[in-house]
Design an enzyme around this catalytic site. Sequence first.
Site, PDB file in Angstrom:
ATOM      1  N   HIS A 192       0.818  -1.204   0.000  1.00 18.16           N
ATOM      2  CA  HIS A 192       0.000   0.000   0.000  1.00 18.16           C
ATOM      3  C   HIS A 192       0.858   1.263   0.000  1.00 18.16           C
ATOM      4  O   HIS A 192       0.580   2.225  -0.729  1.00 18.16           O
ATOM      5  CB  HIS A 192      -0.932  -0.014   1.217  1.00 18.16           C
ATOM      6  CG  HIS A 192      -1.711   1.239   1.395  1.00 18.16           C
ATOM      7  ND1 HIS A 192      -1.383   2.193   2.321  1.00 18.16           N
ATOM      8  CD2 HIS A 192      -2.818   1.704   0.748  1.00 18.16           C
ATOM      9  CE1 HIS A 192      -2.247   3.182   2.249  1.00 18.16           C
ATOM     10  NE2 HIS A 192      -3.125   2.910   1.310  1.00 18.16           N
ATOM     11  N   GLU A 228       2.237   1.776  -3.429  1.00 20.71           N
ATOM     12  CA  GLU A 228       1.199   2.275  -4.341  1.00 20.71           C
ATOM     13  C   GLU A 228       1.105   3.797  -4.272  1.00 20.71           C
ATOM     14  O   GLU A 228       0.996   4.484  -5.284  1.00 20.71           O
ATOM     15  CB  GLU A 228      -0.136   1.629  -3.986  1.00 20.71           C
ATOM     16  CG  GLU A 228      -1.339   2.180  -4.722  1.00 20.71           C
ATOM     17  CD  GLU A 228      -2.489   2.517  -3.791  1.00 20.71           C
ATOM     18  OE1 GLU A 228      -2.958   3.684  -3.800  1.00 20.71           O
ATOM     19  OE2 GLU A 228      -2.926   1.615  -3.059  1.00 20.71           O
ATOM     20  N   HIS A 229       1.157   4.351  -3.064  1.00 26.16           N
ATOM     21  CA  HIS A 229       1.162   5.806  -2.899  1.00 26.16           C
ATOM     22  C   HIS A 229       2.411   6.427  -3.515  1.00 26.16           C
ATOM     23  O   HIS A 229       2.355   7.425  -4.235  1.00 26.16           O
ATOM     24  CB  HIS A 229       1.142   6.159  -1.407  1.00 26.16           C
ATOM     25  CG  HIS A 229      -0.205   6.156  -0.788  1.00 26.16           C
ATOM     26  ND1 HIS A 229      -0.829   7.287  -0.321  1.00 26.16           N
ATOM     27  CD2 HIS A 229      -1.078   5.143  -0.549  1.00 26.16           C
ATOM     28  CE1 HIS A 229      -2.010   6.985   0.182  1.00 26.16           C
ATOM     29  NE2 HIS A 229      -2.185   5.687   0.060  1.00 26.16           N
ATOM     30  N   GLU A 274      -3.793   8.305   6.741  1.00 27.73           N
ATOM     31  CA  GLU A 274      -4.814   7.359   6.275  1.00 27.73           C
ATOM     32  C   GLU A 274      -5.125   6.316   7.354  1.00 27.73           C
ATOM     33  O   GLU A 274      -6.279   5.909   7.525  1.00 27.73           O
ATOM     34  CB  GLU A 274      -4.333   6.677   4.995  1.00 27.73           C
ATOM     35  CG  GLU A 274      -5.417   5.918   4.272  1.00 27.73           C
ATOM     36  CD  GLU A 274      -4.991   5.434   2.899  1.00 27.73           C
ATOM     37  OE1 GLU A 274      -5.765   4.663   2.293  1.00 27.73           O
ATOM     38  OE2 GLU A 274      -3.902   5.807   2.437  1.00 27.73           O
TER      39      GLU A 274
END
Length: 441
Positions: free
Chosen positions: A63, A66-67, A143
């Site tokens: 994750h 991905e950012h 997040e």
Amino acid sequence: MQRPPTRSRTAAENDKTEVRRTVLPGGLRVVTERVPHVRSASVGVWVGVGSRDEGRSVAGAAHFLEHLLFKSTPTRSAVDIARAVDAVGGELNAFTAKEHTCYYAHVLDTDLELGLDLVADVVLRGRCAIEDVEVERDVVLEEIAMRDDDPEDTLGDEFLSAMFGEHPVGRPVIGSIDSVSTMSRGQLQSFHQRRYTPERMVVAVAGNVDHDEVVALTRAHFGPRLAAGRDPVAPRGGRGRIPGKPGLRMIHRDSEQSHLLLGVRTPGRHWEHRWALAVLNTALGGGLSSRLFQQIRESRGLAYSVYSTVDSFADGGALSVYAGCLPERFAEVAALTTEVLAEVADNGITAEECRIAQGSLRGALVLGLEDSASRMNRIGRNELNYGEPRALSESLAQIEAVTLEQVNAVAAKLLSRPYGAAVLGPHRGRRSLPKPLRDIG
């Protein structure tokens, strides 16, 4: 004046869609679905890598990466990437799951080349620059804080941890504050270089597109990565039984509601009875006429939100029920939920419930494919998970072929299994919970 019934334009033209597949050197797969009546193109690069592929010390790496890949490439800054997609009114984004990551663009059909260029540039050439790592680390930590503020998101992560324990699918996709805070640029860059290889990738494109053109563009943008000698990675199959048994997770919050996720383990997505499980799930809590919705909300008014869902992975899954209610109603909701599950385990669903559930599944599947983005998601996910794009007609036929006897056999097999659960709300310790939950684990 009443118009005579006619077949809708969309339904008629959907019959003309065409799914094609090509495997390029290096194992990269290209799947397209031509939808001639739309003016859009949706491009996705699917990578068969997700949070279950991480070591514990780098939990959340898929994750985080991905950012990070959107921050810069050798030829584009983050601002350049944003301006390029905004200038054509498009969308560029990504998401990470337990077993895959998808980077996608949604653009006009005339901007197909730009969409594929942007996605390929990010996926293949994102720089993982050290200054970008520190900026994006703070974004990911924000997040995580947002997740912690959302009861249903927090509950979902805790539920999978309760169901699967130390198994990799039990870990949150987003990672933890500790793992994200200590992850280094070298670890993220290594994850990118080792895992993002063509044989693990699928380029899925849907819309008003030509397959041969998409293949030619993919060859051009993936270039040197398309070395011969590698075959596509086979879809993850079952890996045997997940060890241990489900448990109970509790999160104390002085909240206005109590939240419950209760469920049982299921076989993985390759199970031969997966469509019967889908029908069972829909009949239990998939719509307004479902048994749980009718008994908990409509008949008794005990909760505003109640539904069931299925999480499917390569080697296991979970059928779960969610309910949110006032704390003083929590015991009654929990008891009624387990009563409904036990009743269905013992006596099954009715022929009418089965018929309605099958119709609901068919309609939802077709209506969910009204845009090119949904079609891209379907063909990309199916290629990655099953090794083939799968025709819509095949899925509809499989739903239609499910019998009441199959559904009730699945209900008897699964709903008699031990429960796992997660509870969030103003509850302290097992003693504060109703008996069906106290007995878990």
